[in-house]
Design an enzyme around this catalytic site. Structure first.
Site, PDB file in Angstrom:
ATOM      1  N   GLU A   1       0.830  -1.201   0.000  1.00 48.90           N
ATOM      2  CA  GLU A   1       0.000   0.000   0.000  1.00 48.90           C
ATOM      3  C   GLU A   1       0.867   1.254   0.000  1.00 48.90           C
ATOM      4  O   GLU A   1       2.012   1.234   0.413  1.00 48.90           O
ATOM      5  CB  GLU A   1      -0.937   0.013   1.212  1.00 48.90           C
TER       6      GLU A   1
ATOM      7  N   GLU B   1       4.640  -0.410   1.525  1.00 43.29           N
ATOM      8  CA  GLU B   1       4.881  -0.702   0.103  1.00 43.29           C
ATOM      9  C   GLU B   1       4.991  -2.200  -0.188  1.00 43.29           C
ATOM     10  O   GLU B   1       5.316  -2.584  -1.301  1.00 43.29           O
ATOM     11  CB  GLU B   1       6.182  -0.052  -0.404  1.00 43.29           C
TER      12      GLU B   1
END
Length: 348
Positions: free
Chosen positions: A174, A316
């Site tokens: 994300e 991430e």
């Protein structure tokens, strides 16, 4: 709006293959249990992949990016334009997850669900724009039902692509300024615990900044006290990228693809997904223990034991990508070690 697909049955792990893999581990040239979690992971993967020779050579990483209306409350140390800028950085190969994906020869799927700083069309980025950001959940629900439905389907679509590519492991990541605030709000609601137990530094807040975040979360939770189901809590307090992760986790379990969960935000999404569809829990492996304050509490709620603890808190999917070599080594040991009989080694 129908969310019925979320409750469709998940694939079932193969109990017989789990037992066979466990028996195989006992025959390998080592004391029983001496490889610890590496043994358990290989057994779990054998059961999930329904094979005597588990492997995670083909890894699919989806990074979902989206902005959050609650950012206007000043809960992040970084400006909101960073989300859109990082989408471009992912695609051009400069981000941590980009480097890690290349090193792993993994497929990196970057998905833009909506950023206030729209980077436009970028090669290698799937545009799945829902809105420029969620609404500020201090004043109302973060998403409409239609937006939640769209975000869940974005995650499921990434899993459909992963399945088409015959991925052996799915990782969700994300990006979204203020998304630790959204995750802390959602975790607080799901666990029915005060936000002070879940809120952390995020992008680097100091003690005063964290206290401000807690006060914002207290206002938001009071605003949505009537949201009682996990799906409604996700709609009211989540983000587009968090909802996409929830959809991806459910879809992966339904498709029979093991999932490696990353850090605080993705683990909170996993908690929401398990609350919505409990059958998916066996499909989740957990990569690492984040430095983000609330992560330990969410891991405890899921009875999850992560593979590594390196003090990471980037997001991430970077922590999950970092743990992939351990999964590969676990499979290599399971598949490649000699048995006592093959090696002519005495057992007594």
């Amino acid at each position: 709006m129908s969310f019925d697909w979320l409750s469709s049955p998940c694939a079932q792990p193969d109990a017989e293959l789990a037992e066979s893999a466990r028996a195989h581990q006992l025959q390998l040239t080592k004391p029983p249990g001496s490889l610890g979690t590496l043994e358990a992971v290989a057994i779990q993967l054998a059961s999930l992949q329904r094979t005597a020779a588990p492997a995670v050579d083909r890894v699919w990483i989806s990074v979902f990016a989206a902005d959050h209306g609650v950012a206007e409350e000043g809960v992040s140390a970084f400006p909101q334009v960073v989300t859109g800028e990082m989408v471009r950085n992912f695609a051009t190969g400069g981000a941590a997850i980009s480097v890690l994906a290349r090193s792993l020869d993994a497929k990196l799927d970057v998905v833009n669900l909506g950023t206030v700083n729209d980077p436009g069309d970028i090669p290698g980025v799937r545009r799945a724009i829902i809105a420029a950001s969620t609404a500020n959940f201090c004043h109302g629900p973060a998403m409409t039902e239609a937006q939640l439905d769209a975000a869940l389907d974005v995650g499921a679509e990434s899993v459909r692509a992963a399945r088409k590519s015959e991925a052996q492991l799915f990782i969700g990541g994300e990006m979204g300024i203020a998304n630790t605030t959204s995750a802390a709000a959602l975790a607080s609601a799901l666990l029915d615990e005060p936000p002070s137990c879940l809120a952390g530094a995020g992008t680097g807040l100091n003690a005063a900044g964290i206290q401000h975040k807690v006060s914002v979360l207290e206002r938001a939770l009071a605003q949505h006290v009537t949201a009682k189901t996990a799906l409604e809590q996700l709609r009211c307090l989540g983000g587009f990228e968090i909802a996409a992760l929830v959809g991806a986790y459910v879809a992966a379990a339904q498709a029979g693809i093991p999932v490696l969960v990353d850090g605080f935000i993705t683990t909170t999404a996993a908690l929401a997904a398990v609350s919505i569809q409990p059958q998916l829990r066996p499909w989740l492996l957990f990569a690492h223990r984040s430095k983000e304050h609330g992560h330990v509490r969410v891991l405890m709620a899921l009875e999850a034991e992560p593979l590594i603890d390196l003090g990471l808190r980037l997001g991430e999917a970077s922590g999950a990508a970092t743990a992939v070599p351990l999964l590969r080594l676990a499979c290599a040991l399971h598949n490649g070690m000699a048995t006592f009989e093959q090696a002519g080694v005495s057992t007594a």
